[in-house]
Design an enzyme around this catalytic site. Structure first.
Site, PDB file in Angstrom:
ATOM      1  N   CYS A  99      -0.777  -0.599  -5.402  1.00  0.00           N
ATOM      2  CA  CYS A  99      -0.513   0.258  -4.238  1.00  0.00           C
ATOM      3  C   CYS A  99      -0.268  -0.529  -2.946  1.00  0.00           C
ATOM      4  CB  CYS A  99      -1.646   1.267  -4.107  1.00  0.00           C
ATOM      5  SG  CYS A  99      -1.169   2.745  -3.213  1.00  0.00           S
ATOM      6  N   HIS A 197      -3.902   3.505  -9.602  1.00  0.00           N
ATOM      7  CA  HIS A 197      -5.310   3.152  -9.419  1.00  0.00           C
ATOM      8  C   HIS A 197      -6.069   3.764 -10.594  1.00  0.00           C
ATOM      9  CE1 HIS A 197      -4.977   2.095  -5.103  1.00  0.00           C
ATOM     10  NE2 HIS A 197      -4.169   3.115  -4.973  1.00  0.00           N
TER      11      HIS A 197
HETATM   12  N1  GLN Z   1      -1.463   2.638   2.746  1.00  0.00           N
HETATM   13  C1  GLN Z   1      -0.623   2.794   1.664  1.00  0.00           C
HETATM   14  C2  GLN Z   1      -0.033   4.167   1.496  1.00  0.00           C
HETATM   15  O1  GLN Z   1      -0.682   5.174   1.776  1.00  0.00           O
HETATM   16  C3  GLN Z   1      -1.342   2.349   0.409  1.00  0.00           C
HETATM   17  C4  GLN Z   1      -2.309   3.318  -0.184  1.00  0.00           C
HETATM   18  C5  GLN Z   1      -3.104   2.775  -1.306  1.00  0.00           C
HETATM   19  O2  GLN Z   1      -3.193   1.569  -1.504  1.00  0.00           O
HETATM   20  N2  GLN Z   1      -3.761   3.647  -2.047  1.00  0.00           N
HETATM   21  O3  GLN Z   1       1.093   4.254   1.082  1.00  0.00           O
END
Ligand code: GLN
Length: 249
Positions: A99, A197
């Site tokens: 992510c 995740h």
């Molecule tokens: N900040 C990023 C987004 O919202 C990554 C989110 C995350 O790593 N879960 O796209």
């Protein structure tokens, strides 16, 4: 050659800042499945300010996701190690970047306020968060190398791949890179970027084994065949999500 009496050093990038939605589980899974195969592991926590030379002692790299605020804190430090990381990735060090970490490997991440967090430019992709909607839920994607990939996603950024990078998988249920083109994640050399995740590795043993196998092959410069281990619980976990999403796996 068997993997007896072998060892791996796993570099965990920014464990305190980049670690959401169970990403720590990826580290635990790698440790455990190595232990079951008699492979010793050493985890090195690479926090903000770490000495870049530590990177060259690592055989495998892991970096989890975060929200924008943590990404901004990490950006400066990570950028100062850009050339070191690029060199390792280009030379085939295996890695898993989830992510926010995946977004960092691209050219840039444009936040919802229009501000840009520069990326490392190692993966040919960019990410933008312009609509203020989040892509959330369980996801299943099919991948040539790893079968069906199963995980949980939660991101505001939408990622678009360039010509010089391949998607990791094709979305069957869920959103993936951007919710439109059905691509999920990216694979470049032995580095995997993904929105999954959950954490991803317990539910995707083929991916976990790929990382270990590549890390051992790079380190010992020989073909490695990993000892088979019992994946019954992993299979059951996969089936539960697949059933929920009404996907046959
Ligand atoms: N900040 C990023 C987004 O919202 C990554 C989110 C995350 O790593 N879960 O796209």
């Amino acid at each position: 050659m068997t993997q007896n009496h072998k060892s791996l050093t796993i570099g965990w990038l920014y464990p305190t800042l980049m670690n959401v939605y169970g990403d720590i589980g990826n580290v635990k899974v790698l440790q455990k499945i190595c232990e079951w195969r008699g492979i010793e592991t050493k985890i090195i926590n690479l926090n903000v300010g770490f000495d870049y030379k530590l990177l060259t002692t690592c055989n495998l790299l892991l970096m989890g996701g975060a929200q924008d605020r943590q990404q901004e804190i990490v950006a400066k430090d990570l950028f100062s190690k850009k050339e070191n990381l690029k060199h390792l990735i280009e030379n085939g060090i295996p890695g898993l970047y989830v992510c926010g970490a995946y977004q960092f490997l691209g050219n840039y991440y444009k936040k919802s306020d229009g501000q840009i967090i520069k990326g490392l430019g190692i993966f040919d992709l960019y990410t933008q968060n312009l609509e203020n909607t989040r892509l959330i839920g369980n996801i299943i994607a099919s991948s040539e190398l790893f079968d069906k990939l199963i995980g949980f996603e939660n991101h505001g950024g939408k990622t678009y791949l360039g010509k010089n990078i391949k998607p990791l998988g094709k979305v069957i249920k869920g959103f993936g890179n951007n919710g439109n083109d059905q691509t999920e994640g990216a694979i470049y050399k032995n580095s995997i970027g993904t929105y999954l995740h959950g954490p991803i590795l317990p539910k995707n043993p083929k991916l976990a084994d790929f990382l270990i196998q590549k890390a051992l092959e790079n380190k010992y410069k020989t073909k490695i065949e990993l000892k088979k281990i019992d994946n019954q619980y992993e299979k059951e976990a996969r089936l539960i999500i697949a059933k929920k999403l009404k996907v046959t796996i």
